[in-house]
Write an enzyme that holds these catalytic residues in place. Structure first.
Site, short mmCIF file in Angstrom:
data_model
loop_
_atom_site.label_atom_id
_atom_site.label_comp_id
_atom_site.label_asym_id
_atom_site.label_seq_id
_atom_site.Cartn_x
_atom_site.Cartn_y
_atom_site.Cartn_z
N GLU A 20 0.82 -1.22 0.00
CA GLU A 20 0.00 0.00 0.00
C GLU A 20 0.85 1.27 0.00
O GLU A 20 0.42 2.32 -0.47
CB GLU A 20 -0.94 -0.02 1.21
CG GLU A 20 -2.16 0.84 1.04
CD GLU A 20 -3.24 0.60 2.09
OE1 GLU A 20 -2.94 0.74 3.29
OE2 GLU A 20 -4.37 0.27 1.72
N HIS B 28 7.49 -26.29 1.00
CA HIS B 28 6.68 -27.33 0.38
C HIS B 28 5.51 -26.73 -0.39
O HIS B 28 4.52 -27.41 -0.65
CB HIS B 28 6.15 -28.29 1.44
CG HIS B 28 7.25 -28.95 2.22
ND1 HIS B 28 7.70 -30.21 1.95
CD2 HIS B 28 8.01 -28.49 3.24
CE1 HIS B 28 8.68 -30.52 2.78
NE2 HIS B 28 8.90 -29.49 3.57
N LYS C 296 -15.13 2.98 -3.36
CA LYS C 296 -16.02 3.32 -2.25
C LYS C 296 -17.32 3.98 -2.71
O LYS C 296 -18.39 3.67 -2.20
CB LYS C 296 -15.30 4.23 -1.24
CG LYS C 296 -14.29 3.46 -0.40
CD LYS C 296 -13.71 4.31 0.72
CE LYS C 296 -12.60 3.54 1.45
NZ LYS C 296 -11.86 4.39 2.39
#
Lengths: 421, 421
Positions: free
Chosen positions: B272, B298, B413
């Site tokens: 960010e 793994h 938003k």
């Protein structure tokens, strides 16, 4: 039912479409010849399910409901799958009260934390190792054998210890000599494709899930894919691999905390299957990243929106959460601007956030696709996991790699042994 | 003490070295002018620590040891830091028995899981929001106010509810009018750099950590960096940003399960802060990935070893785990090849795996650096977190971005609000 849609252009030229045909045939042949076993686990594992049911009846502490913890010792493909499914489905009514504990890391602090208050007599330990040679798994197994005082050949080890391994492995032989029940992982199924073999089915069945329904989910996607009813899946793999240099990072943005471990499972599947030296001696691969929405909108989204244009994003959402919650109709003075979601269900907010973010990224030209499952159920889980497995096989074929091996992880092992000699 | 070493070439030409000088001066000026507040939280937050101590004495249920759960409602920078520290330090003796619960996601299943068996009278709720407008945080707060029956103006809300916000915000005003205690986040400290303000210090102190020692850790690295005693830090940021096109992905490979949440905190900080449109109107940034060793050997290592050469790797290890465990001297017949670690401590295996993997990657030419902390302690935690914050500031300056804003997350938003109107 799993539905999915690609929001990027999949107009390929005729020769490229021909390639899709070749890849489809390759997968079909891998499946039908039995070369690659994961494709048909929904058929081959019916016997395993019977064997599991039998075990649940014959194992004394389990059948008497004395088992409170199932401890899975395994790493990578031996743990990520069952963990993903349990995390996803733990709100189901048939999920019993048994705790499912995964021991993966030789981390002393973590080990203390995981085993706090856990008693041997209430536990069933499952060691999972294909070959038997995984150093973490074996070290943790030795630790548990000692801690739980499970002596070789004893009645206790027979009642509280199980192994899952390949037929004929040293671990199987050890089990046989000590009257320990062994389940088998088919030889043609690799670790990271093994969740719907005994590796996943045994622990998941022990904690109450209806594992047959999981296999039904796999069966459904298998039928549809091999009947060529899922062209979007092939197209997505085609797009991802064709533009691997531009969009080298594939983000799976899952809108529910219950999908966090599924992301980790996907990261292994995608990274370890595709990150290879291909037939043309090139280093190829795609880098997977798992995000959880809406949380990671506050963490990683900025980088997708304004950082380098090197990411594709898959949005994964759940249509209907069965246990729902309403956002109360409370107004906090001066914060009325947050009231637009009052009286809405939390899942509405979560899914609206998913949609709003997906639309924003599509508008920006990010390659986006959206996947949606009906609800959190065994069947949808089977569909989802098998979808990603097929996508991986497709993508590996496009890249020209061996999707099913992992030669790169061997390099450090010799060096590790040397450090102790 | 935190030690670190770069295993890549940091020979830069004279003009590039001059740039380092300019960036150092920029950071010094950001610090000394008070423009960016995180640099000096070890000084400015001494008062906050006193205020926290005062609160612990004056809050009736806490002072009477009736509180069993501290519920932090916050998302992104409001939760990741404290979660990282608690995950890292939870084995310390001074960690008390209070459960620290983080509510971040409006996910109905997860909410049920987190709040199972949690009672209002045993809980202290902390809502953290800089502005007060974060939709998840406010919705979850309303949900908890209703669930716990905390009425505005009541004695209960005063005893069981606290806010952390910016001075003068609507949330502060709400707190004042309802006799709710409010702590303040300094205006010059951004969310993702706020872990050592009240945002992290309050919950961490409530569960028993010695938060002064955390700030001592920050202070130590601050002194050393600004006395130019940590040139490797600047060189690393320089290398990362100079080669951002080639090595666009930075992996933090942390060898302990206790560092899993630190990885998540780092991912937010790095992603960010740096994923931005820079002063030259270019989209820049570096993609962070957090891995846990040895587990992810793994899972992801194959991709690093044989996939595209687009990754740098930072190895992070803990020199001395205090609560240790020995791998028992048990031989499983036919699996004698795993006996080379018998009688060794688990931490020896873990750290040897870290070393073996790092050496393998160095040999392959992957840009590797290794960081090591003494042990899991408050001080080392403060050092580590501040190291990454400084590294982020350095890197942001090299890239020419505003490290401290996040304009890209605003885009979705408005669209979200529209979906509900």
């Amino acid at each position: 039912m799993l539905v999915f849609k690609n929001y990027f252009s999949t107009d390929f030229c005729a020769s490229e479409e021909k390639l899709e045909e070749i890849i489809f045939e390759k997968m079909l042949s891998e499946k039908d010849s039995g070369e690659i076993g994961y494709y048909t686990l929904h058929e081959s594992q019916k016997e395993t399910i019977k064997e599991i049911e039998e075990f649940k009846k014959s194992n004394i502490p389990y059948s008497k409901s004395l088992i409170k913890n199932v401890i899975v010792i395994g790493i990578g493909g031996s743990s990520l799958g069952a963990k993903a499914v349990d995390n996803m489905l733990c709100s189901l009514e048939n999920r019993n009260e048994i705790e499912l504990i995964f021991l993966e890391n030789c981390d002393p602090v973590n080990l203390d934390r995981e085993l706090e208050g856990i008693e041997a007599k209430e536990s069933l330990v499952i060691t999972i190792s294909k070959s038997g040679g995984t150093i973490e798994t074996l070290s943790l197994t030795k630790y548990i054998l000692e801690r739980f005082d499970l002596k070789f050949g004893s009645e206790e080890i027979k009642n509280h210890f199980v192994v899952i391994t390949e037929e004929g492995s040293p671990l199987e032989q050890f089990a046989k000599e000590n009257n320990i029940k062994a389940f088998f992982l088919p030889k043609n199924v690799g670790g990271r494709f093994s969740v719907f073999s005994a590796v996943g089915l045994l622990p998941l069945s022990l904690v109450g899930y209806d594992v047959e329904k999981i296999l039904d989910g796999q069966k459904e996607i298998c039928s549809r894919f091999f009947a060529k009813e899922l062209p979007e899946l092939m197209k997505k793999a085609h797009f991802y691999t064709k533009y691997a240099h531009k969009y080298s990072i594939n983000v799976l943005f899952s809108y529910s905390s219950t999908l966090r471990e599924l992301n980790s499972w996907y990261v292994q599947l995608w990274g370890e299957s595709l990150g290879k030296i291909n037939a043309q001696e090139s280093r190829v691969g795609l880098t997977p990243i798992g995000l959880v929405g809406s949380v990671d909108q506050h963490s990683f989204l900025q980088l997708i929106v304004q950082g380098p244009e090197d990411k594709s994003v898959t949005f994964l959402k759940i249509k209907d959460f069965k246990n729902n919650k309403t956002i109360p109709n409370i107004t906090i003075p001066k914060l009325e601007k947050t009231d637009y979601v009052n009286t809405k269900m939390m899942q509405e907010l979560l899914n609206a956030q998913c949609d709003a973010t997906a639309e924003t990224l599509i508008e920006q030209g990010v390659p986006v696709d959206v996947m949606e499952i009906d609800c959190l159920s065994e069947k949808s889980c089977g569909e989802l996991i098998y979808y990603f497995e097929l996508l991986t096989s497709c993508s590996g074929a496009f890249l020209g790699v061996n999707t099913y091996d992992q030669p790169g992880v061997e390099f450090g092992k010799k060096r590790l042994v040397e450090k102790f000699s």
